[in-house]
Design an enzyme around this catalytic site. Structure first.
Site, PDB file in Angstrom:
ATOM      1  N   ASP A 171       0.834  -1.201   0.000  1.00  0.00           N
ATOM      2  CA  ASP A 171       0.000   0.000   0.000  1.00  0.00           C
ATOM      3  C   ASP A 171       0.868   1.250   0.000  1.00  0.00           C
ATOM      4  O   ASP A 171       1.958   1.261   0.580  1.00  0.00           O
ATOM      5  CB  ASP A 171      -0.915  -0.007   1.224  1.00  0.00           C
ATOM      6  CG  ASP A 171      -2.023   1.019   1.123  1.00  0.00           C
ATOM      7  OD1 ASP A 171      -2.312   1.476   0.005  1.00  0.00           O
ATOM      8  OD2 ASP A 171      -2.597   1.376   2.161  1.00  0.00           O
ATOM      9  N   ASN A 212     -10.357  -3.247  -6.535  1.00  0.00           N
ATOM     10  CA  ASN A 212      -9.484  -2.337  -7.280  1.00  0.00           C
ATOM     11  C   ASN A 212      -9.928  -2.090  -8.720  1.00  0.00           C
ATOM     12  O   ASN A 212      -9.412  -1.178  -9.391  1.00  0.00           O
ATOM     13  CB  ASN A 212      -8.039  -2.855  -7.281  1.00  0.00           C
ATOM     14  CG  ASN A 212      -7.345  -2.679  -5.952  1.00  0.00           C
ATOM     15  OD1 ASN A 212      -6.392  -3.388  -5.638  1.00  0.00           O
ATOM     16  ND2 ASN A 212      -7.802  -1.733  -5.137  1.00  0.00           N
TER      17      ASN A 212
END
Length: 278
Positions: free
Chosen positions: A57, A105
């Site tokens: 991340d 995503n």
């Protein structure tokens, strides 16, 4: 006959000799200290988790801080993955699993999704060519049915090459992965067995559920690392992480270095894992 030697010269020689001995002694102590310090900090002198997982991340924020497009952050993040995966293998970590692309995503901008898919293609091609040399089996976990045909073929080629390796380290990329989706699919597979009469509901065990997950062939992760300053699991390895130790760090994934991994391992080794006991 011994030649006469001035007393002053004898005194000077004695002092010089003592000074040299002292210097040699100091150098020996310093050398010993450096050896001990090196041994103390050497990666292979401490235990490492068998399975480490990472939520990669912070790529977008890394790029934004530098005035770059988010796609640039993903490209640097991909290089970080290569570095950390190799380092894990070198220090004896058997399984290294990363959260590369979640089921959520797909909501991101089309350009960003396309960049990520291109990075996956590039990495899979590289893995097929190099995994035998590195003895690292690369695999992809997740619902692969929605991926493009060429990526699915690359994954199949990866699996074929991985099957040829003997006792490799395992690097797993979770692509189109979601923890809840994984558990849902496992429940459906088990429900079909109940429906067909192959098993009874009371036959369902925790081990059976584990054997129907994408990670059935791997032990559960012992350490899960979340970079970027976020403190949540983000739907990653929900079943498998029941007793995992978590490490949260403010370091953005593209900036994550082997030293950061070492710090996470050091923290892990300080914790007492009681698994519900005393």
């Amino acid at each position: 006959m011994w030649a006469a030697v001035p007393v002053a010269h004898v005194a000077y020689s004695a002092v010089s000799c003592c000074r040299k001995r002292k210097e040699r002694s100091v150098h020996s102590i310093v050398a010993l200290f450096n050896i001990l310090k090196k041994e103390e900090s050497a990666p292979l002198t401490r235990p490492v988790p068998q399975h480490i997982a990472v939520i990669m991340d912070g790529n977008g924020r890394w790029a934004k801080k530098r005035g770059l497009p988010r796609t640039a952050g993903h490209k640097v993040g991909a290089e970080t993955f290569r570095t950390i995966a190799t380092y894990c293998k070198d220090i004896g970590v058997k399984y290294f699993t990363v959260y590369a692309f979640s089921t959520e995503n797909w909501k991101r901008p089309a350009e960003e999704v396309q960049t990520l898919m291109d990075l996956f293609r590039r990495y899979l091609k590289e893995a097929i060519e190099t995994m035998a040399e590195k003895n690292v089996a690369v695999q992809v976990l997740g619902d692969l049915s929605v991926l493009s045909e060429d990526i699915q073929q690359l994954i199949a080629d990866c699996n074929e090459e991985a099957a040829k390796l003997e006792h490799p380290a395992i690097a797993s990329l979770c692509i189109n992965y979601g923890g809840r989706d994984e558990i849902k699919n496992a429940m459906r597979a088990i429900a079909k067995k109940v429906q067909s009469g192959e098993i009874q509901p009371e036959d369902i065990t925790e081990d059976m559920i584990s054997q129907n997950l994408y990670t059935a062939h791997m032990p559960d992760p012992e350490l899960i690392i979340r970079p970027s300053g976020e403190i949540r699991t983000s739907n990653f390895l929900l079943w498998q992480s029941a007793y995992a130790e978590y490490c949260f760090t403010d370091v953005l994934w593209p900036d994550f270095k082997p030293e950061d991994l070492e710090q996470a391992i050091a923290d892990f080794n300080k914790r007492q894992r009681r698994f519900g006991g005393i």
